[in-house]
Enzyme design. Structure first.
Site, short mmCIF file in Angstrom:
data_model
loop_
_atom_site.label_atom_id
_atom_site.label_comp_id
_atom_site.label_asym_id
_atom_site.label_seq_id
_atom_site.Cartn_x
_atom_site.Cartn_y
_atom_site.Cartn_z
N GLU A 137 -2.88 -4.59 -3.46
CA GLU A 137 -3.31 -6.30 -4.54
C GLU A 137 -3.56 -4.62 -5.68
OE1 GLU A 137 -5.14 -4.96 -0.85
OE2 GLU A 137 -6.54 -6.25 -0.65
N ASN A 188 0.76 -1.44 -0.18
CA ASN A 188 -0.10 0.24 0.05
C ASN A 188 0.77 1.46 0.18
OD1 ASN A 188 0.83 -0.76 2.42
ND2 ASN A 188 -1.08 0.42 3.32
#
Ligand code: THU
Length: 150
Positions: free
Chosen positions: A64, A51
């Site tokens: 992701e 992130n």
């Protein structure tokens, strides 16, 4: 994926090792919630993301989606469309994180049958993407054969 539990201590699964390393690189000065992700493509290659937060908050990038972007940029999508087999997420929370809605939609575009494993502080959770996001919005409604086009 039977070795995931053991991999937490033995570090045997390369996808788990890659996600752990990626988590160490997370840029999360606002939430302090560090997320590492690793995807395994159909050709066996591994691509990672973490992130990346932003002072605007809303522009924060999830681990992701960063991993998906890395896979596509590495050429996993060419020429016949992206095929991702597995995703491993690593956090330090209890319960382990499940992918946010935006990430589910992005993953569904590229890997509708994805196996997801999330490793938290103590537990491991597993899902199929189709169970987390049944009936996603898809390019089929836009007409033409979207998959594989560049
Ligand atoms: N985050 C992810 O990286 N993946 C998710 O699926 C959910 C949330 C990140 C975004 C933000 O940096 C932090 O976790 C807290 O929301």
């Amino acid at each position: 994926m039977t070795a995931v539990g053991e991999a937490r201590t033995a570090g045997e699964d390369p996808l788990v090792v890659a996600a752990r390393r990626a988590r160490e690189r997370a840029y999360a000065p606002y939430s302090r919630y560090r997320v590492g992700a690793a995807v395994e493509a159909a050709d066996g290659s591994i691509h990672v993301g973490c992130n990346v937060e932003n002072a605007s908050y809303g522009l924060t990038l999830c681990a992701e989606r960063a991993a998906v972007a890395a896979a596509v940029a590495a050429g996993v999508g060419a020429p016949a469309g992206v095929r991702l087999r597995r995703l491993v997420l690593v956090t330090d929370s209890e319960p382990p994180a499940s992918p946010c809605g935006a990430c589910r939609q992005v993953l569904a575009e590229l890997a509708p049958d994805l196996e997801i494993v999330s490793i938290g502080a103590r537990a491991v959770r597993r899902w199929r993407l189709g169970d987390l996001l049944p009936d996603p919005f898809g390019g089929d409604v836009l007409g033409g054969d979207v998959r594989g086009e560049t």
